[in-house]
Design a protein around this motif. Structure first.
Motif, mmCIF file in Angstrom:
data_model
loop_
_atom_site.group_PDB
_atom_site.id
_atom_site.type_symbol
_atom_site.label_atom_id
_atom_site.label_comp_id
_atom_site.label_asym_id
_atom_site.label_seq_id
_atom_site.Cartn_x
_atom_site.Cartn_y
_atom_site.Cartn_z
ATOM 1 N N TYR A 158 -21.804 -72.528 -26.125
ATOM 2 C CA TYR A 158 -21.099 -71.245 -26.155
ATOM 3 C C TYR A 158 -21.032 -70.641 -24.733
ATOM 4 O O TYR A 158 -19.941 -70.278 -24.252
ATOM 5 N N LEU A 159 -22.150 -70.570 -24.025
ATOM 6 C CA LEU A 159 -22.134 -69.949 -22.695
ATOM 7 C C LEU A 159 -21.621 -70.898 -21.611
ATOM 8 O O LEU A 159 -21.050 -70.454 -20.615
ATOM 9 N N PHE A 160 -21.808 -72.183 -21.832
ATOM 10 C CA PHE A 160 -21.296 -73.182 -20.864
ATOM 11 C C PHE A 160 -19.765 -73.081 -20.810
ATOM 12 O O PHE A 160 -19.154 -73.016 -19.742
ATOM 13 N N THR A 161 -19.140 -73.041 -22.001
ATOM 14 C CA THR A 161 -17.673 -72.993 -22.069
ATOM 15 C C THR A 161 -17.129 -71.625 -21.660
ATOM 16 O O THR A 161 -15.995 -71.517 -21.216
ATOM 17 N N TRP A 162 -17.922 -70.591 -21.804
ATOM 18 C CA TRP A 162 -17.529 -69.215 -21.428
ATOM 19 C C TRP A 162 -17.271 -69.124 -19.919
ATOM 20 O O TRP A 162 -16.525 -68.273 -19.445
ATOM 21 N N LYS A 163 -17.896 -70.033 -19.157
ATOM 22 C CA LYS A 163 -17.690 -70.094 -17.706
ATOM 23 C C LYS A 163 -16.645 -71.150 -17.337
ATOM 24 O O LYS A 163 -15.761 -70.908 -16.518
ATOM 25 N N ILE A 164 -16.806 -72.332 -17.945
ATOM 26 C CA ILE A 164 -15.954 -73.454 -17.542
ATOM 27 C C ILE A 164 -14.491 -73.184 -17.892
ATOM 28 O O ILE A 164 -13.592 -73.461 -17.086
ATOM 29 N N ALA A 165 -14.239 -72.618 -19.075
ATOM 30 C CA ALA A 165 -12.843 -72.437 -19.518
ATOM 31 C C ALA A 165 -12.053 -71.533 -18.561
ATOM 32 O O ALA A 165 -10.963 -71.921 -18.119
ATOM 33 N N PRO A 178 -25.613 -77.706 -17.396
ATOM 34 C CA PRO A 178 -26.250 -77.032 -18.528
ATOM 35 C C PRO A 178 -27.759 -76.975 -18.286
ATOM 36 O O PRO A 178 -28.263 -77.652 -17.384
ATOM 37 N N SER A 179 -28.467 -76.211 -19.094
ATOM 38 C CA SER A 179 -29.926 -76.192 -18.959
ATOM 39 C C SER A 179 -30.487 -77.566 -19.306
ATOM 40 O O SER A 179 -30.038 -78.212 -20.256
ATOM 41 N N GLU A 180 -31.484 -77.977 -18.565
ATOM 42 C CA GLU A 180 -32.113 -79.271 -18.859
ATOM 43 C C GLU A 180 -32.776 -79.239 -20.244
ATOM 44 O O GLU A 180 -33.052 -80.279 -20.838
ATOM 45 N N VAL A 181 -33.050 -78.034 -20.749
ATOM 46 C CA VAL A 181 -33.718 -77.900 -22.052
ATOM 47 C C VAL A 181 -32.734 -78.200 -23.198
ATOM 48 O O VAL A 181 -33.138 -78.656 -24.266
ATOM 49 N N THR A 182 -31.447 -77.940 -22.983
ATOM 50 C CA THR A 182 -30.443 -78.129 -24.039
ATOM 51 C C THR A 182 -29.169 -78.776 -23.465
ATOM 52 O O THR A 182 -28.117 -78.145 -23.418
ATOM 53 N N PRO A 183 -29.266 -80.049 -23.064
ATOM 54 C CA PRO A 183 -28.133 -80.639 -22.329
ATOM 55 C C PRO A 183 -27.101 -81.381 -23.179
ATOM 56 O O PRO A 183 -26.059 -81.762 -22.666
ATOM 57 N N VAL A 184 -27.391 -81.622 -24.466
ATOM 58 C CA VAL A 184 -26.595 -82.625 -25.193
ATOM 59 C C VAL A 184 -25.153 -82.170 -25.445
ATOM 60 O O VAL A 184 -24.212 -82.950 -25.259
ATOM 61 N N THR A 185 -24.957 -80.908 -25.846
ATOM 62 C CA THR A 185 -23.559 -80.498 -26.112
ATOM 63 C C THR A 185 -22.769 -80.425 -24.806
ATOM 64 O O THR A 185 -21.545 -80.600 -24.822
ATOM 65 N N GLY A 186 -23.436 -80.186 -23.672
ATOM 66 C CA GLY A 186 -22.746 -80.244 -22.375
ATOM 67 C C GLY A 186 -22.256 -81.661 -22.107
ATOM 68 O O GLY A 186 -21.139 -81.879 -21.641
ATOM 69 N N TYR A 187 -23.108 -82.629 -22.421
ATOM 70 C CA TYR A 187 -22.725 -84.040 -22.267
ATOM 71 C C TYR A 187 -21.546 -84.374 -23.186
ATOM 72 O O TYR A 187 -20.579 -85.024 -22.778
ATOM 73 N N LEU A 188 -21.633 -83.889 -24.425
ATOM 74 C CA LEU A 188 -20.551 -84.177 -25.380
ATOM 75 C C LEU A 188 -19.247 -83.497 -24.974
ATOM 76 O O LEU A 188 -18.151 -84.014 -25.245
ATOM 77 N N LEU A 189 -19.366 -82.330 -24.313
ATOM 78 C CA LEU A 189 -18.150 -81.662 -23.828
ATOM 79 C C LEU A 189 -17.417 -82.576 -22.836
ATOM 80 O O LEU A 189 -16.181 -82.630 -22.827
ATOM 81 N N ALA A 190 -18.170 -83.312 -22.023
ATOM 82 C CA ALA A 190 -17.537 -84.241 -21.082
ATOM 83 C C ALA A 190 -16.722 -85.290 -21.842
ATOM 84 O O ALA A 190 -15.590 -85.606 -21.479
ATOM 85 N N LYS A 191 -17.288 -85.814 -22.914
ATOM 86 C CA LYS A 191 -16.572 -86.810 -23.734
ATOM 87 C C LYS A 191 -15.285 -86.199 -24.286
ATOM 88 O O LYS A 191 -14.232 -86.843 -24.325
#
Ligand code: NAP
Length: 484
Positions: A158-165, A178-191
């Protein structure tokens, strides 16, 4: 595209999925089970340098691409986030510990609406002109170049895309972490971006920790703006590096938000929302109302009903629909919250409910769970009431009139958000104009309109996100003056 929850993450640089140059990885831990569920690249300066090289090449075409083209690609990303909604929600919950129903209802839908909103913004954004007797000025708003986007773990995608978009909508190329604590959806966003046809190098996602990978982004001389959301402490550090380099900075930082309840409020609506604003996402939302200020005449009534409602919040496995509260995001953060509760006791706080760690049976017995915690008997100046805890912990304080409520509300160094519950419109307006914060909700909480300025004052940050504020942040104004 086939997507599955990955075990080993890779950086996304120049359209390729790459290991970190160091070949070092950090464990990714599922906070609900306490078990390692994957590995994250421990990236450093050399990975960031590579990303910047790719972004430089991509910028030459992306920055002059038509807004219609950007609109189509960003919309396609939004559509794909919706298409993979269930899958992304599960990945977010496994990474963060939040209930799956919350990821499904809030995090993932808001991520796709971020892309959809800024897709449209790219075709609607306009600039000013100023007519003079002797001529006219018009203002170009051109993309900045390469920008850095760094986001926290509490609302990961939610906050990653709030900046990137908005950064992409305005024609920039992005290096994002993304935070190293919660990186997976950031990785999936790349896909997802790859599948949507976003040109290679326009968005680069590097994974790693804040002091190494994050600071390499902040320090890179070719990265001209930093959009950061996270703690005030890290924001200070980032500002100290970026300000002497004259980088544009947007800092969305911590909060210690007051939730102010007057006797004339709509009781049921206030109660329903106060439970949400106190404990939603385990209290790990920067906008949570962690200091509840209650008019003295209803203090006991409020206290009794609030405790009863908090007792009904089931804490447990985030995959179960019956769990109203999930796990705290990490062991480190869990220990910090427990130590804050201990401090509150030492400061003279009376625990009215909660205050303890929970060990659910079964698959979550090693997870990081804390009871919703309600504390009273603390004054406005103690650490518990002035420093951010960022967990399922609230304090109760009473006030006798609106000026005392304002004094208590403003008694911290933070100024992010406030809620006011009253049916008296004059009182509501008086409170709104006197509370020191960037956002005031009257008779509501977490209502979202993507066009509004979002951000805080005092130690809660500098600058605003959302709507045209975001588009202005990610562009550089250039005035052109023409004499007739
Ligand atoms: P954090 O520790 O400050 O980290 C935020 C992000 O910055 C993470 O990606 C982190 O990387 C990175 N980082 C840390 N130190 C850095 C440095 N020196 N240079 C560059 N990057 C650095 O915050 P958090 O614990 O993730 O998030 C919780 C905080 O965020 C709370 O204070 C909360 O109030 C705030 N927050 C504010 C808003 C808002 O809109 N105002 C919204 C949400 C959260 P690693 O995690 O990988 O180390």
């Amino acid at each position: 595209m086939e997507i599955e929850i990955p075990y080993n993450l890779e950086n996304y640089i120049g359209g390729q999925f790459l290991p970190p140059d160091s070949h070092n990885y950090i464990d990714n831990i599922n906070p609900a089970t306490g078990k390692v569920c994957g590995l994250i690249p421990n990236s450093s300066e050399s990975d960031v340098n590579k990303a910047v090289q790719s972004a430089k090449v991509a910028f030459e075409t992306w920055s002059v691409s038509s807004t219609e083209y950007r609109f189509k690609i960003l919309n396609k990303i939004a559509d794909l986030i919706d298409q993979y909604h269930e899958f992304l929600a599960l990945a977010e919950t496994n990474d963060n510990g939040k209930p799956l129903w919350l990821s499904k209802e809030v995090d993932i839908p808001r991520a796709s609406s971020n892309f959809r909103f800024f897709a449209t913004a790219s075709i609607q954004f306009a600039s000013e002109s100023h007519a003079m007797e002797s001529g006219i000025n018009y203002t170009l708003r051109q993309p900045i170049g390469i920008v850095g986007c760094i986001s926290p773990w509490n609302l990961p995608l939610y906050l990653f895309t709030w900046k990137i978009a908005p950064a992409l909508a305005a024609g920039n190329c992005v290096i994002a972490k993304p935070s190293e604590v919660t990186p997976v959806t950031g990785y999936l966003l790349a896909k997802i971006c790859k599948e949507a046809g976003l040109p290679d190098g326009v968005l680069n996602i590097v994974h790693g920790d804040g002091p190494n990978c994050g600071e390499a982004i902040v320090q890179h001389p070719s990265i001209k703006a930093i959009s950061f959301t996270g703690s005030t402490r890290a924001g200070q550090r980032i500002a100290s590096i970026a300000a002497p380099m004259f980088k544009k900075l947007s800092l969305e930082l911590g909060g210690k938000n007051p939730n102010i309840i007057f006797a004339d409020c709509d009781w049921n609506k206030m109660m329903f929302n106060t439970i949400r604003s106190s404990f939603g996402n385990q209290g790990q939302i920067c906008l949570c109302g962690s200091r509840i200020l209650i008019e003295a005449s209803i203090y006991d009534k409020f206290k009794n009903e609030f405790i009863e409602r908090a007792k009904r919040l089931t804490v447990g496995d985030p995959l179960l629909p019956t769990s109203k509260q999930g796990a705290i995001v990490s062991k480190t953060h869990f220990e910090k919250i427990i130590s804050c509760i201990e401090l509150a006791k030492k400061e003279g706080g009376r625990i009215l409910h909660g205050g303890n760690a929970i060990k659910p049976s079964g698959r979550c017995e090693e997870g990081y769970f804390i009871e919703p915690t309600i504390i009273e008997n603390l004054g406005p100046d103690c650490k518990t009431n002035t420093e951010e805890i960022f967990g399922p912990v609230v304090t109760l304080q009473k006030f006798t009139d609106k000026d005392e409520a304002i004094m208590l509300a403003n008694a911290t160094q933070y100024g992010l958000a406030a809620s006011v519950w009253t049916q008296d419109i004059s009182n509501a307006n008086y409170m709104a104009s006197n509370i020191e914060s960037g956002i005031v909700w009257i008779n509501c909480w977490l209502e979202r309109d993507l066009r509004t300025p979002f951000g805080g004052i005092k130690n809660s940050g500098v600058g605003r996100e959302g709507g045209w504020d975001a588009m202005r942040f990610f562009t550089e104004p250039k005035n052109v003056c023409i004499q007739y």
